[in-house]
Motif scaffolding. Structure first.
Motif, short mmCIF file in Angstrom:
data_model
loop_
_atom_site.label_atom_id
_atom_site.label_comp_id
_atom_site.label_asym_id
_atom_site.label_seq_id
_atom_site.Cartn_x
_atom_site.Cartn_y
_atom_site.Cartn_z
N GLN A 60 3.15 5.75 -2.11
CA GLN A 60 3.61 4.37 -2.00
C GLN A 60 2.72 3.43 -2.81
O GLN A 60 1.50 3.56 -2.82
CB GLN A 60 3.65 3.95 -0.53
N PRO A 84 9.77 -0.70 5.76
CA PRO A 84 8.73 -0.86 4.73
C PRO A 84 9.28 -0.75 3.30
O PRO A 84 10.22 0.02 3.04
CB PRO A 84 7.76 0.30 5.01
N GLU A 85 8.68 -1.52 2.39
CA GLU A 85 8.94 -1.34 0.97
C GLU A 85 8.09 -0.18 0.46
O GLU A 85 6.91 -0.09 0.77
CB GLU A 85 8.60 -2.61 0.20
N HIS A 141 12.89 7.87 4.58
CA HIS A 141 12.64 6.47 4.23
C HIS A 141 13.46 5.99 3.04
O HIS A 141 13.24 4.88 2.54
CB HIS A 141 11.15 6.25 4.01
#
Length: 563
Positions: A60, A84-85, A141
């Protein structure tokens, strides 16, 4: 290490797996070399659950450099359906540079032969398998699947589908021998004699257009079918689900290079927001094969406009279940409840229309009216999803706002038998988790028909009242013929009704599941044994996986000469 030695090592390592896969597609028995349980990983070089999570976390906020040519920008923007990004950027291609570079390695890949290509592909799969936990988090995700589903469907089940495609690809190429001696008698004269060589030749660059919901499960069949038959593969992921396929591309490039082949045989094409690069790539003359999973509108466009390519599409359909009678009412309700709930109905195989006679059905628990069947099904769904923790594990998160919009609009289409509720997620408070809605519709009313004969992708189902089982079968037939279906289900204790449903599915070319009341569900298919889609109705023009899915990805070129 020399490439030839590497090839021999890979054949020794993976030929038994290939042979078992070839035998299993023949017998259609159960088999999988990829463990389904998370605790099976963590030894022999594979990542454990904590290691996989750490590897995902480390990605990430980074630049995902693949070292491929023709990168003119770095693009990203993935946001987890759980909130979340990801903050990862990927190479954006200068297509005029990248496509010629991808073709450069085709000759050596062709000359390696079908067996070498197959075992290199199996080594790619083995390394993917070793990183299943990392990929599971990547799938979770980007798709919104709950972790266990992302682990299983995005990991071992996807890998099984990839292996299945490799087996079919090898079998189709091996059908023709490499060489043959040809002798034609000429009576008293010497016979005519020729030596012949036969070489599988790839079509060209294969474009894989990935989907948001099942990036690996739907992506691996086309990727490995094309690569194993000699074609370079350009992977164009869905912009919301880049990471799972980017990891796959990175692993494939590493294995190809180590085996002595050009890593540019597999490349990634990430896109800028709203760019629509798939439409540009799809009509390039270098693109000879396209694999696509997604909406019918773009699938239809590809079939109509990508005339230079062999196009394989899995689009949308209206999956239907005929509910006539059952000798296990409780089991039927439980099976249907889980089928409607799994991954919030965001599967191309989730049932949408439940066709129930308005006079009710016969069951082992006595006669049940239409209203009772629908109410009992609603209660079964509520029982399944009543606990929030369990509900989160089954439902996952809604993959995008469009699904939520359809869910909320469905309540206005008829009488709501089961309202949808928001399920809180303690770990990811920003996740949108919703239980299914069931809407009652009268199949005889034209305004209702407009609703149930349109795909409503997501956790939306219609309990459609019909006049009889015969009417249900005719509506099923019309639905499959006009709208397509990836799956069909039926519950009946009547041999006559069962035969009618079977005949409708045979004539309209749809995969049928009868009287499922246990732990197998209509929206699940097993690699090596079950066909996913049929390729014979509007929902898809190909089946995962059969010989037709791989055989037209290559042609056989013959060279003959006097012996």
């Amino acid at each position: 290490m020399a490439a030839e030695l590497t090839a021999h090592q890979l054949i020794a390592k993976h030929r038994p797996t290939l042979d078992q896969a070839l035998e299993t597609i023949r017998t259609r028995a159960y088999w999988s070399p990829h463990p389904e349980h998370p605790k099976a990983y963590g030894e022999d070089g594979s990542l454990s659950l904590p290691e996989g999570k750490a590897a995902f976390d480390a990605l990430q906020g980074t630049r995902f450099d693949l070292g491929q040519p023709g990168t003119d920008d770095w693009v990203g923007g993935e946001v987890s359906p759980y909130g979340p990004e990801l903050g990862i950027t990927y190479p954006h291609p200068d297509v005029d540079t990248l496509l010629p570079a991808m073709r450069a390695g085709m000759r050596a890949w062709r000359d390696a032969g079908a067996e070498a290509r197959a075992v290199v592909c199996l080594e790619i799969l083995a390394r993917i398998s070793a990183r299943t936990h990392e990929l599971a988090h990547a799938v979770m995700h980007t798709s919104g699947q709950a972790f266990m589903m992302a682990f299983q469907a995005g990991g071992p089940h996807a890998q099984d589908r990839g292996l299945e495609a490799i087996a079919y690809a090898y079998a189709e190429q091996a059908r023709t021998p490499d060489t043959a001696e040809w002798h034609k008698p000429q009576g008293k004269r010497d016979p005519l004699t020729l030596s012949k060589r036969f070489t599988p030749v790839a079509r060209g660059i294969s474009l894989l257009i990935g989907c948001n919901t099942f990036p690996t499960w739907n992506g691996y069949p086309g990727l490995f079918a094309s690569l194993a038959t000699g074609n370079p593969v350009l992977v164009k992921p869905h912009p919301r689900a880049v990471l799972p396929l980017a990891l796959t591309v990175r692993i494939a490039r590493e294995v190809l290079a180590e085996a002595g082949f050009d890593p540019n045989l597999v490349c990634l094409a990430a896109e800028r927001p709203g760019e629509g690069i798939a439409k540009t790539l799809a009509v390039r003359p270098e693109i000879k094969i396209i694999d696509y999973t997604g909406s019918s509108s773009f699938g239809d466009w590809l079939e109509a406009n990508a005339r230079q390519a062999q196009v394989y599409t899995e689009k949308a359909g209206v999956n239907t279940v005929v509910v006539d009678s059952t000798d296990d009412y409780k089991g039927m309700l439980a099976n249907l409840a889980f089928s409607l709930s799994l991954y919030s109905g965001q599967m191309c195989t989730t049932p949408q229309n439940l066709l129930i006679p308005r006079d009710g059905i016969r069951t082992d628990a006595g006669a049940k009216s239409y209203d009772e069947v629908v109410a009992d099904l609603a209660a079964s769904v509520n029982g399944l999803l009543g606990d929030d923790a369990r509900a989160n594990g089954i439902l996952g998160a809604l993959v995008n706002p469009d699904v939520q919009g359809r869910l909320e609009a469905a309540a206005g289409l008829g009488e709501v038998a089961l309202p949808s509720r928001q399920v809180p997620n303690a770990e990811f408070p920003d996740a949108v988790v919703r239980t299914p809605v069931i809407v009652k519709l009268d199949g005889a009313k034209p305004d209702a028909e407009a609703a149930y004969l349109s795909e409503c992708f997501g956790p939306v189902s219609f309990a459609v009242a019909v006049d009889s089982a015969a009417d249900a079968v005719e509506l099923l037939r019309r639905t499959v013929r006009d709208k397509g279906a990836m799956t069909v289900g039926a519950y009946t204790t009547s041999e006559e009704v069962s035969a009618a449903v079977e005949e409708a599915c045979l004539e309209e070319c749809a995969q049928l599941s009868l009287n499922l009341t246990g732990g197998v569900y209509v929206n699940q298919t097993a690699a090596f044994s079950d066909f996913h889609g049929s390729g014979g109705n509007p929902a898809a023009n190909a089946a995962l996986c059969d010989g037709a899915f791989v055989a037209n990805r290559f042609r056989v070129v013959e060279i003959r000469e006097d012996a």
